[in-house]
Design a protein around this motif. Structure first.
Motif, PDB file in Angstrom:
ATOM      1  N   UNK A   1       0.687  -1.189   0.039  1.00 38.85           N
ATOM      2  CA  UNK A   1       0.095  -0.007   0.144  1.00 38.85           C
ATOM      3  C   UNK A   1       0.861   1.453  -0.081  1.00 38.85           C
ATOM      4  N   UNK A   2       2.079   1.348   0.868  1.00 38.65           N
ATOM      5  CA  UNK A   2       2.728   2.372   0.597  1.00 38.65           C
ATOM      6  C   UNK A   2       3.346   2.779  -0.619  1.00 38.65           C
ATOM      7  N   UNK A   3       3.919   1.742  -1.444  1.00 30.04           N
ATOM      8  CA  UNK A   3       4.230   2.106  -2.796  1.00 30.04           C
ATOM      9  C   UNK A   3       3.184   2.269  -3.576  1.00 30.04           C
TER      10      UNK A   3
ATOM     11  N   UNK B   1       8.605   5.499   3.180  1.00 27.96           N
ATOM     12  CA  UNK B   1       9.483   5.255   2.004  1.00 27.96           C
ATOM     13  C   UNK B   1      10.993   5.817   2.658  1.00 27.96           C
ATOM     14  N   UNK B   2      10.912   6.972   3.482  1.00 25.60           N
ATOM     15  CA  UNK B   2      11.882   7.303   4.130  1.00 25.60           C
ATOM     16  C   UNK B   2      12.489   6.398   5.259  1.00 25.60           C
ATOM     17  N   UNK B   3      11.561   5.747   6.029  1.00 27.45           N
ATOM     18  CA  UNK B   3      11.493   4.833   6.956  1.00 27.45           C
ATOM     19  C   UNK B   3      12.389   3.536   6.109  1.00 27.45           C
ATOM     20  N   UNK B   4      12.225   3.099   5.125  1.00 21.14           N
ATOM     21  CA  UNK B   4      12.556   2.071   4.601  1.00 21.14           C
ATOM     22  C   UNK B   4      14.032   2.496   4.051  1.00 21.14           C
ATOM     23  N   UNK B   5      14.367   3.785   3.552  1.00 20.65           N
ATOM     24  CA  UNK B   5      15.712   4.054   3.293  1.00 20.65           C
ATOM     25  C   UNK B   5      16.858   4.141   4.365  1.00 20.65           C
ATOM     26  N   UNK B   6      16.225   4.604   5.698  1.00 21.05           N
ATOM     27  CA  UNK B   6      16.594   4.704   6.780  1.00 21.05           C
ATOM     28  C   UNK B   6      17.158   3.141   7.263  1.00 21.05           C
ATOM     29  N   UNK B   7      16.437   2.190   6.845  1.00 19.98           N
ATOM     30  CA  UNK B   7      16.761   0.827   7.377  1.00 19.98           C
ATOM     31  C   UNK B   7      17.655   0.315   6.433  1.00 19.98           C
ATOM     32  N   UNK B   8      17.591   0.427   5.280  1.00 23.68           N
ATOM     33  CA  UNK B   8      18.420  -0.423   4.144  1.00 23.68           C
ATOM     34  C   UNK B   8      19.791   0.238   4.153  1.00 23.68           C
ATOM     35  N   UNK B   9      19.792   1.815   4.365  1.00 25.53           N
ATOM     36  CA  UNK B   9      21.159   2.676   4.518  1.00 25.53           C
ATOM     37  C   UNK B   9      20.987   3.289   3.206  1.00 25.53           C
TER      38      UNK B   9
END
Length: 788
Positions: free
Chosen positions: A399-401, A409-417
């Protein structure tokens, strides 16, 4: 008369001896290596001329073999220029003699007496001016050409190099320019028309002296008939034919694409006479019209420009390259190429972020936080917000995408680096991102870096190819100056994503139902056939994109302004989206003759993908308490293993909605499903009223409660109002209606009431306790108030 014959024979014999002696140096005379100096024709994939790039000397010229030239043109040219062409050895002594006598009589160089072979020699030498020594060299070279070349080679060379006026060298360029057809197709009348031009290209310019040229052409045809060179039938047809000349025009179709090709092939331009490109001009023209129509509708919203690219996925061939709404519109900077300018893509980079997250163990059912969140970047806090300025709490990655939510999206980027994602983007072909991951920060997830439309289309097409990235193909073949053909080398691809990752991204981007949080149901992104599509809008509404693909094509659309002015609240779905939709429908109709309603046009589910039911809220396996179930795809091994623990049943007291106590009568107890999310989402759950109540109900079998005044209330006396008019109502809620209720104020009886047990009390300053008690004393309730 007899004396004249003897003189002619003597002169002929003398010339023969002279040429015989002069032939000795012929074998030491070099035949110049000829650069044909062709112009370069750029064609679309169907052979339509897009542009003619003039040669070094700014002339148009195209080379044909002898077999490709109309026999009529060969015949009319030989008759006009050198009737004894097939009989002499490169030099016609009688013609030279006649020219010499004429020149002597007039005391200037008027006639050259040149054969076609001698004219070819002159073309090769490239000499200008006229004198006896240059003429001798021309004669010697002509003789050598006759020895080395066949008559076909000589006449074809001549027809390919002779000047026809208007910067046209060679019969093919002249035929295309004047008649709009190849020299292969010339009629006798058209051939005669061309054959007379070289004698005086300036005075016989078809655009200035057409009638004079027609007279000479008809005269040539008549003379050929009288001399027996053509049949009567051919003569009559030619004389009756009306010659129609095209208006002078040098086409420039698909200009941005053409100039891109010329730039990329700059080092080899003079090695080729023809480049056949991948562009489909018919499709290009329709796409250009679609862009103009939509931009006209968006004009009032401050949208001035747009660009479109269509790529064929199987081959990587560019079919459409529209760089602006109008190349010639200087006011809106139409010559800027919107396909290659760098712009912020907004959310258009999100599919690549989530694809990388799948490689790191995320799944479409991973729960992401869409709640107010601040992320620390160095000494600063980065606080992203959604386009809607609203938050949805816990959301599944799908749903987010699909809904293009920013905070998840920013949360995912913060997790994968951030460094990993940046390196991946570079490997995906986003070469415009030159400044390093620290420069872009976490905003890279939301398109803070600048990329081009071409880079986006190239990268998105890899999803359609199941993870294979290839460089776009713009050229199908090259034709060299010597007539040989060279096919454009096949472009090898490289894998950037696993096939299963691409399947998940495609599934999400083509899921209109999951877009609900960000887009309306019938937005331009909703198709009656399967299309994977994503939009992107830059900060301040300066640019927006719509990129997507089917199995066959990848389409990219950009709209905005070349000068960077903001649009008026135009997002990707309202700006580029409708254009994208029209282009996709156009492609379907052209390829299949219809819109494929309801058809799944992507490939089947690849091996290693499993489908299972999950809880739509928690993304876990559904339990008996879950209120719904949906199907989701997973890469094998990443599917959820645990039952949902978010949904739990709690017993509540129906009378007040509180948790039922041990004394609550069973007839008032009912199980209700509440949500117990992780602590991160507790506040969200409470705001939505789905979190269980914290208080326990103390009601017994019967409901008996003072509902007014409320416990803890404060009342104010009014000094200007008579005391008799200052009172409050007393109200009780109970299901006992057959008995009386005694009202007390500070343990003093105020009244004995019957149903509906309502009274009034004249207020007095101070703290007071109000009590309602059933007459048999089994139920009572009390509240405390304060009167100021």
């Amino acid at each position: 008369m007899l004396m004249a014959k003897k003189i002619r024979k003597g002169v002929t014999f003398f010339l023969f001896i002279f040429l015989l002696l002069a032939s000795i140096p012929i074998f030491f005379l070099r035949v110049p290596i000829e650069n044909h100096k062709n112009s370069l024709i750029v064609l679309d994939r169907n052979g339509i001329e897009l542009y003619e790039f003039l040669g070094r000397n700014s002339t148009r010229s195209q080379w044909l073999s002898f077999e490709e030239i109309s026999p009529w043109l060969v015949k009319t040219t030989i008759f006009r220029e050198d009737r004894y062409f097939y009989k002499h050895f490169g030099v016609n002594p009688l013609s030279l003699l006649r020219a010499g006598v004429t020149n002597l009589k007039n005391r200037k160089f008027m006639l050259g007496g040149s054969t076609i072979t001698m004219q070819v020699a002159k073309m090769m030498e490239g000499r200008k001016g006229k004198n006896i020594w240059k003429k001798i060299k021309e004669i010697l070279l002509a003789v050598k050409l006759e020895i080395l070349w066949s008559k076909k080679d000589i006449i074809s060379y001549y027809l390919n190099r002779v000047y026809y006026g208007n910067q046209l060298f060679g019969c093919e360029s002249a035929s295309q320019f004047y008649f709009g057809k190849s020299a292969r197709e010339l009629t006798l009348a058209q051939s005669a028309f061309l054959s007379v031009i070289p004698s005086s290209p300036s005075s016989l310019n078809p655009y200035k002296n057409l009638s004079k040229l027609e007279i000479k052409a008809k005269s040539l045809i008549k003379e050929m008939y009288l001399k027996g060179w053509i049949k009567r039938e051919d003569y009559e047809i030619a004389m009756a034919e009306k010659i129609e000349i095209k208006k002078p025009f040098n086409p420039l179709l698909a200009p941005h694409f053409v100039f891109r090709i010329l730039k990329e092939e700059e080092e080899n331009l003079y090695n080729y006479s023809e480049i056949k490109t991948t562009i489909d001009y018919y499709l290009q023209r329709e796409a250009q019209n679609i862009l103009k129509i939509h931009l006209e509708n968006l004009k009032e919203k401050g949208v001035g420009q747009g660009a479109i690219i269509v790529m064929e996925n199987k081959t990587g061939e560019i079919l459409v390259w529209v760089g602006s709404k109008d190349f010639w519109d200087e006011e809106s900077s139409g010559q800027i190429d919107g396909c290659t300018i760098k712009r912020q893509p907004g959310s258009a980079l999100k599919p690549f972020l989530y694809a990388v997250s799948f490689e790191k163990g995320f799944t479409p059912s991973t729960i992401l936080p869409d709640i107010p969140t601040s992320f620390k970047e160095g000494n600063k806090l980065y606080v992203p917000r959604n386009y809607s300025n609203d938050f949805s709490g816990p959301v599944r990655l799908r749903v987010a995408l699909a809904s293009s939510l920013n905070v998840p999206a920013v949360h995912v980027l913060s997790k994968i680096g951030r460094p990993l994602f940046y390196r991946k983007l570079l490997s995906f072909g986003f070469e415009s991102l030159e400044r390093g991951d620290k420069f872009y920060g976490l905003g890279l997830a939301l398109g803070s870096g600048e990329v081009t439309l071409l880079e986006l289309v190239r990268a998105y097409s890899a999803f359609a190819r199941k993870g294979i990235l290839i460089r776009e193909k713009k050229v199908l073949s090259y034709k060299r100056r010597d007539g040989s053909m060279e096919l454009h080398r096949e472009i090898k691809g490289r894998r950037i994503f696993d096939e299963k990752v691409c399947f998940l991204i495609t599934s999400i981007l083509s899921d209109n139902y999951s877009r609900g949080l960000g887009f309306r149901e019938n937005s331009p992104l909703n198709f009656p056939y399967q299309v994977a599509v994503k939009t992107g809008t830059s900060e301040g509404f300066r640019d927006n994109f719509c990129i997507g693909y089917t199995r066959d094509w990848t389409v990219g659309v950009w709209v905005g302004n070349f000068e960077g002015e903001s649009m008026k609240n135009v997002s990707g779905v309202t700006g580029a989206g409708p254009i994208f939709h029209s282009i996709m429908d156009l492609l379907q109709r052209r390829e299949y003759g219809r819109i494929p309603y309801g058809e799944k046009i992507f490939e089947e589910i690849p091996k290693g993908i499993v489908k299972m039911e999950i809880c739509p809220l928690s993304g876990m396996l559904p339990s008996l308490n879950c209120e719904g179930r949906i199907s989701e795809y997973f890469i094998e091994g990443t599917e959820p293993k645990e039952l949902c623990n978010w949904h739990r049943a709690e017993k509540i007291d129906l009378r007040n909605g509180l948790i039922a106590g041990e004394w609550t009568p069973k007839k008032f107890v009912k199980e209700k499903i509440f949500i117990f999310p992780p602590p991160l989402f507790t506040e969200w759950a409470m705001s939505k009223g789905v979190f269980p109540p914290k208080k326990i109900s103390h009601l017994k079998e019967h409901d008996f409660k003072i509902v007014h005044p409320v416990d803890g209330s404060i009342f104010q006396t009014l000094p200007d109002l008579p005391k008799d008019y200052q009172s409050i109502r007393l109200e009780l809620r109970t299901d006992i209606t057959s008995k009386k209720v005694i009202w007390y104020v500070d343990d003093k009886i105020l009244a004995i009431s019957k149903f509906p047990f309502k009274e009034r009390w004249q207020i007095e300053r101070g703290a007071h306790e109000i009590t309602a008690k059933l007459e048999d004393g089994k139920y009572e309730d009390r509240v405390r108030i304060y009167v100021q």
